[in-house]
Motif scaffolding. Structure first.
Motif, PDB file in Angstrom:
ATOM      1  N   ILE A 127      38.508  12.414  -5.475  1.00  0.00           N
ATOM      2  CA  ILE A 127      37.903  11.416  -6.359  1.00  0.00           C
ATOM      3  C   ILE A 127      36.469  11.115  -5.936  1.00  0.00           C
ATOM      4  N   VAL A 128      36.263  10.898  -4.654  1.00  0.00           N
ATOM      5  CA  VAL A 128      34.916  10.605  -4.145  1.00  0.00           C
ATOM      6  C   VAL A 128      33.977  11.785  -4.391  1.00  0.00           C
ATOM      7  N   PHE A 129      34.468  12.999  -4.138  1.00  0.00           N
ATOM      8  CA  PHE A 129      33.629  14.187  -4.328  1.00  0.00           C
ATOM      9  C   PHE A 129      33.276  14.377  -5.802  1.00  0.00           C
ATOM     10  N   SER A 130      34.216  14.140  -6.712  1.00  0.00           N
ATOM     11  CA  SER A 130      33.942  14.314  -8.136  1.00  0.00           C
ATOM     12  C   SER A 130      32.874  13.330  -8.613  1.00  0.00           C
ATOM     13  N   TRP A 140      35.644   9.117 -16.941  1.00  0.00           N
ATOM     14  CA  TRP A 140      36.795   8.472 -16.313  1.00  0.00           C
ATOM     15  C   TRP A 140      37.938   9.470 -16.127  1.00  0.00           C
ATOM     16  N   PHE A 141      38.237  10.210 -17.198  1.00  0.00           N
ATOM     17  CA  PHE A 141      39.321  11.198 -17.151  1.00  0.00           C
ATOM     18  C   PHE A 141      39.010  12.294 -16.132  1.00  0.00           C
ATOM     19  N   PHE A 142      37.766  12.735 -16.099  1.00  0.00           N
ATOM     20  CA  PHE A 142      37.354  13.765 -15.146  1.00  0.00           C
ATOM     21  C   PHE A 142      37.562  13.307 -13.705  1.00  0.00           C
ATOM     22  N   ILE A 143      37.224  12.057 -13.426  1.00  0.00           N
ATOM     23  CA  ILE A 143      37.322  11.543 -12.052  1.00  0.00           C
ATOM     24  C   ILE A 143      38.777  11.379 -11.621  1.00  0.00           C
ATOM     25  N   VAL A 144      39.594  10.745 -12.457  1.00  0.00           N
ATOM     26  CA  VAL A 144      40.966  10.452 -12.025  1.00  0.00           C
ATOM     27  C   VAL A 144      41.856  11.691 -12.015  1.00  0.00           C
TER      28      VAL A 144
END
Length: 304
Positions: free
Chosen positions: A56-59, A197-201
């Protein structure tokens, strides 16, 4: 269908966010001594949580860093992903300019550089209205599979106030004593907040498929989550105004260059005008033709 897709992604993102928060809060309680547990399964689950958090942090970092990479003066690509940062290739235009049968390749090379410089400097004078929205610069791009092949482009990029991106690239290639002017137009639609949002989670699932290419500077997160759509009607007005204005500038400057350097012939003018008149920009389910403006330019040049 589009509304269903948005609703589905928002729903999934919400469920995953609640799940992550609950999981991480329980882990925090365990660290503070409020939750007791042990064993191999707990150890494995702790490692999984660390990996999820790292993804999550890296994305988030990759998404933010992409904005910086878009404005670099040097870039690279692999295979057929030239200009992969800038969305979809809407059209490409190739214009041959004959220097003359008795001219050598050195003269053609010199004139090619002059044309590229004229387009870049002219764009800075006529198109650069706002530094925050319009970027005009020279860009050198390397073929990652053959690093010795590095070519120069002029990039004219426009970012609307709604973050839709329209970019023109110009490159000069030589074929004997003929200058080949290549014009490319790329369009990247607005990136919706729910797509980010969808990409991160969901990054713990898909980050493994692209993180190595991203580290090698061969992948764009923003392009992967954007669609070829305008944000709204005002965004369409802004982008199409830039497209038409830039096309007018490119054709007019190219014709002026030919006339200034004694390369203008009726056949050359006809080819250039016909090529630009044939441009049809297809984006967001609409088609935009350049024919009327192209005819106006031809009349303006002929009147001189």
């Amino acid at each position: 269908m589009r509304n269903f897709n948005a609703t589905f992604k928002i729903f999934v993102s919400f469920i995953l966010t609640v799940f992550y928060l609950g999981t991480f809060l329980r882990s925090l309680s365990s660290i503070l001594g409020e939750y007791r547990g042990g064993g191999f399964i707990v150890f494995i689950w702790s490692i999984v949580q660390v990996l999820i958090l790292a993804c999550i942090v890296f994305s988030i970092f990759a998404y933010v860093q992409d904005s910086t990479r878009e404005n670099l003066e040097k870039d690279k690509f692999q295979k057929f992903d030239l200009f992969f940062r800038y969305g979809q290739n809407v059209y490409s235009l190739v214009l041959p300019i004959a220097v003359g049968a008795n001219s050598d390749m050195g003269k053609a090379e010199s004139l090619g550089k002059m044309l590229l410089e004229q387009l870049r400097d002219g764009a800075k004078e006529y198109l650069k209205l706002d530094n925050r929205q319009v970027h005009i610069e020279s860009l050198r791009i390397i073929d990652a599979d053959k690093p010795s092949d590095e070519r120069e482009f002029v990039r004219i990029g426009y970012a609307s106030v709604r973050k839709t991106l329209a970019t023109f690239f110009i490159n000069i290639h030589l074929l004997g004593n003929t200058i080949i002017a290549n014009y490319f137009y790329f369009f990247r639609g607005q990136i919706k907040w729910y797509e980010v949002w969808f990409f991160i989670v969901t990054s713990p699932v898909h980050v493994w498929s692209w993180f190595l290419r991203w580290f090698r500077n061969l992948h764009s997160v923003k392009t992967s989550i954007s669609y070829g759509e305008y944000a709204n009607s005002y965004d369409k007005i802004d982008i199409t105004s830039f497209e038409q204005g830039c096309l007018y500038f490119l054709q007019f400057q190219t014709l002026q260059f030919l006339e200034k350097n004694g390369l203008m012939t009726e056949s050359a003018k006809t080819v250039i005008v016909q090529q630009f008149n044939g441009i049809k920009i297809n984006s967001n389910n609409s088609t935009l033709s350049f024919g009327n403006i192209g005819s106006t330019i031809q009349n303006a040049i002929s009147a001189k």
